[in-house]
Structure formats: structure tokens, C-alpha cells
Motif scaffolding. Structure first.
Motif, PDB file in Angstrom:
ATOM      1  N   TYR A  54       6.448   0.906   3.762  1.00 55.75           N
ATOM      2  CA  TYR A  54       6.592   1.473   5.126  1.00 55.75           C
ATOM      3  C   TYR A  54       6.661   3.095   5.015  1.00 55.75           C
ATOM      4  N   ASN A  55       6.145   3.471   5.935  1.00 49.07           N
ATOM      5  CA  ASN A  55       6.237   5.124   6.387  1.00 49.07           C
ATOM      6  C   ASN A  55       7.243   5.071   7.441  1.00 49.07           C
ATOM      7  N   VAL A  56       8.377   5.437   7.142  1.00 46.50           N
ATOM      8  CA  VAL A  56       9.214   5.737   8.141  1.00 46.50           C
ATOM      9  C   VAL A  56       9.011   6.696   9.485  1.00 46.50           C
ATOM     10  N   ALA A  57       7.967   7.563   9.062  1.00 45.49           N
ATOM     11  CA  ALA A  57       7.788   8.579  10.015  1.00 45.49           C
ATOM     12  C   ALA A  57       6.807   7.884  11.157  1.00 45.49           C
ATOM     13  N   ASP A  58       5.804   7.334  10.810  1.00 48.77           N
ATOM     14  CA  ASP A  58       4.869   6.854  11.658  1.00 48.77           C
ATOM     15  C   ASP A  58       4.779   5.271  11.879  1.00 48.77           C
ATOM     16  N   GLY A  59       5.466   4.438  11.077  1.00 50.86           N
ATOM     17  CA  GLY A  59       5.613   3.290  10.962  1.00 50.86           C
ATOM     18  C   GLY A  59       4.322   2.426  10.400  1.00 50.86           C
ATOM     19  N   THR A  60       3.546   3.158   9.395  1.00 49.52           N
ATOM     20  CA  THR A  60       2.352   2.459   8.992  1.00 49.52           C
ATOM     21  C   THR A  60       2.878   1.580   7.879  1.00 49.52           C
ATOM     22  N   VAL A  61       2.129   0.608   7.647  1.00 44.93           N
ATOM     23  CA  VAL A  61       2.523  -0.525   6.327  1.00 44.93           C
ATOM     24  C   VAL A  61       1.368  -0.498   5.580  1.00 44.93           C
ATOM     25  N   ALA A  62       1.414  -0.501   4.419  1.00 38.58           N
ATOM     26  CA  ALA A  62       0.134  -0.775   3.447  1.00 38.58           C
ATOM     27  C   ALA A  62       0.820  -1.522   2.282  1.00 38.58           C
ATOM     28  N   SER A  63      -0.193  -2.358   1.757  1.00 36.02           N
ATOM     29  CA  SER A  63       0.197  -3.261   0.910  1.00 36.02           C
ATOM     30  C   SER A  63       0.140  -2.544  -0.445  1.00 36.02           C
ATOM     31  N   VAL A  64       0.993  -2.864  -1.213  1.00 37.19           N
ATOM     32  CA  VAL A  64       1.301  -2.231  -2.767  1.00 37.19           C
ATOM     33  C   VAL A  64       0.542  -3.244  -3.890  1.00 37.19           C
ATOM     34  N   ASP A  65      -0.357  -2.975  -4.847  1.00 34.02           N
ATOM     35  CA  ASP A  65      -0.529  -3.587  -5.623  1.00 34.02           C
ATOM     36  C   ASP A  65       0.661  -3.963  -6.495  1.00 34.02           C
ATOM     37  N   GLN A  66       0.558  -5.366  -6.904  1.00 34.23           N
ATOM     38  CA  GLN A  66       1.841  -5.605  -7.962  1.00 34.23           C
ATOM     39  C   GLN A  66       1.211  -6.807  -8.871  1.00 34.23           C
ATOM     40  N   ASP A  67       1.345  -6.720 -10.107  1.00 29.87           N
ATOM     41  CA  ASP A  67       0.959  -7.543 -11.054  1.00 29.87           C
ATOM     42  C   ASP A  67       2.008  -8.678 -11.298  1.00 29.87           C
ATOM     43  N   GLY A  68       2.464  -9.342 -10.014  1.00 28.84           N
ATOM     44  CA  GLY A  68       3.571 -10.397 -10.430  1.00 28.84           C
ATOM     45  C   GLY A  68       4.844  -9.694 -10.105  1.00 28.84           C
ATOM     46  N   PHE A  69       5.799 -10.664 -10.044  1.00 25.19           N
ATOM     47  CA  PHE A  69       7.139 -10.400  -9.728  1.00 25.19           C
ATOM     48  C   PHE A  69       8.030 -10.746 -10.879  1.00 25.19           C
ATOM     49  N   VAL A  83       7.333 -12.809 -15.862  1.00 24.33           N
ATOM     50  CA  VAL A  83       6.412 -12.403 -14.648  1.00 24.33           C
ATOM     51  C   VAL A  83       6.078 -13.604 -13.903  1.00 24.33           C
ATOM     52  N   ARG A  84       6.469 -13.514 -12.799  1.00 29.74           N
ATOM     53  CA  ARG A  84       6.099 -14.712 -11.739  1.00 29.74           C
ATOM     54  C   ARG A  84       5.228 -14.282 -10.771  1.00 29.74           C
ATOM     55  N   ARG A  85       4.115 -15.061 -10.462  1.00 32.29           N
ATOM     56  CA  ARG A  85       2.987 -14.757  -9.485  1.00 32.29           C
ATOM     57  C   ARG A  85       3.016 -15.908  -8.318  1.00 32.29           C
ATOM     58  N   PHE A  86       3.025 -15.349  -7.218  1.00 36.25           N
ATOM     59  CA  PHE A  86       2.981 -16.240  -6.108  1.00 36.25           C
ATOM     60  C   PHE A  86       1.890 -15.672  -5.250  1.00 36.25           C
TER      61      PHE A  86
END
Length: 226
Positions: A54-69, A83-86
Motif C-alpha cells: 500500500y502506497n501511503v502517498a497515493d493510496g495505490t494497492v498492489a498484490s505481492v507475490d508470496q510463495d505461501g504463508f 509453509v501454508r498455502r491458502f
């Protein structure tokens, strides 16, 4: 860092002013898949999970690639160390007016809980969790099956979406010695606890099906600021 730091409130009243958009937002809890990674073998948790920036300055949201939790065993004694995957949170939820307003309101408030002089990050990495804890006549639901714990992040928003036909689900905040500091029930949709995770721990009592009901649930939304 001295003392447990947290605030309580209700997002529908304080932030959203009972906006009709809440109903559209809460419908995203109706199709959560069962959590396949429960170390206790429980079938009571449904969930989705995503990571965004989340970009604090302009409020833009982008998904982040994540190989599990992944959480360490020290953080999560029950489900840590693997590693848990949901399934990811629906993009349509991330596009709702309610979600964007929650980000715009809570991200600036991190500075209120942060130590004096701590710089504010221009881009925040945020874990998003949707949970439904189900209680039946055969099985109680455990919102925190790992017991008293911290999440291993900076700040957490723990917000109730809905409760139906359950008892219990009482939240307790603890200091770093595990001594209870506050006991509080999130009872109305939008009720939240905003916690500096580094200053203490938390737990929630089991939820049990209410008398006369066959099944009930407790829906929660979590924003974890990393």
C-alpha cells in the motif's frame, strides 16, 4: 518499548458511518474454503489470505507475490514451521470502498502507536486474512488454537465482520509476561482492536454453538502491517 499499546473502536460507526457498502463487503465471507493446514486436525476454520503493498502517498494497492504463508514455531506453536498455502482474497474485495477506506484510516494511525521518532514507511506491506470460525454441536471453534501468542508483525487490526449463533469468542490482550491486561468481546459488526503486536500478546476463547442452534460462526478480518 514500554507497555501494551492498543486502541478499540467500531469501523462502521467511526470510519464508515454505517455506509451501505458494508453489506457488499461482508458477503465475501460466505465462500471461504476450509483451512487445510490445522495442526490440531480441526475442521472449524475457513480462510483466505493475500499480501499487498500500500502506497501511503497515493493510496495505490498492489498484490505481492508470496510463495505461501510462513510463521516460525516460536510465533505459532501449533501451525508454525511449515509453509501454508491458502486461496487468495478476492480482488473484488480489495476493490471495495470499505477496504480502501479502512486502509486510508488505519495506515496513518500506525504513527499513534509507534515509538517516538520511528519513521513512517512510504509503502506498507500488509497481510490480509479472512477467517470464519465455525462452531457445531460436535466441535467448538478455536479462533486462536495456538493459544496466547503474537503474530510477529508490527501492528494488527482485528475486526469483527459478523457473529451468528455462537457464544464465547472473548478476546484477551496480554503483556509480554502473558499476564492479562484487557478482556473484551467484539460483539457488533465493525468492532475492532488495533494492536501494536510488538508490545504484547493476544488470545481468544473458543466459540461454541448457541443453545438451540445447530451451527454458528464468527467472521473476522485481519490487517497485519509488516
Amino acid at each position: 518499548m514500554d507497555g501494551l499499546k492498543f486502541t478499540l473502536g467500531n469501523a462502521r460507526h467511526d470510519l464508515l458511518r454505517d455506509s451501505g457498502d458494508w453489506d457488499k463487503f461482508s458477503r465475501f465471507w460466505e465462500d471461504l474454503p476450509r483451512d487445510p493446514c490445522m495442526g490440531d486436525g480441526g475442521t472449524y476454520r475457513r480462510r483466505k489470505h493475500s499480501v499487498i503493498s500500500y502506497n501511503v502517498a497515493d493510496g495505490t494497492v498492489a498484490s505481492v507475490d508470496q510463495d505461501g504463508f510462513l510463521q516460525s514455531k516460536e510465533i505459532n506453536r501449533l501451525n508454525g514451521g511449515i509453509v501454508r498455502r491458502f486461496e487468495p482474497v478476492d480482488q473484488a474485495l480489495l476493490d471495495t470502498a470499505v477496504f480502501r477506506l479502512l486502509l486510508a484510516q488505519f495506515v496513518p494511525r500506525i504513527a499513534e502507536l509507534a515509538p517516538a521518532g520511528e519513521p513512517s514507511a512510504p509503502v506498507r506491506r500488509i497481510n490480509i486474512h479472512q477467517h470464519r470460525i465455525v462452531a457445531t454441536e460436535r466441535e467448538a471453534g478455536k479462533p486462536t488454537p495456538e493459544g496466547i501468542h503474537r503474530d510477529g508483525v508490527e501492528h494488527i487490526v482485528m475486526m469483527l465482520i459478523a457473529r451468528k449463533d455462537v457464544t464465547g469468542g472473548v478476546s484477551t490482550l496480554h503483556d509480554n509476561t502473558e499476564s492479562p491486561v484487557l478482556t473484551h468481546t467484539l460483539s457488533d459488526p465493525g468492532d475492532y482492536i488495533f494492536l501494536d503486536d510488538r508490545t504484547g500478546l493476544h488470545s481468544v476463547s473458543p466459540v461454541r454453538v448457541a443453545p438451540g442452534a445447530v451451527e454458528g460462526y464468527r467472521d473476522m478480518f485481519f490487517l497485519e502491517f509488516c
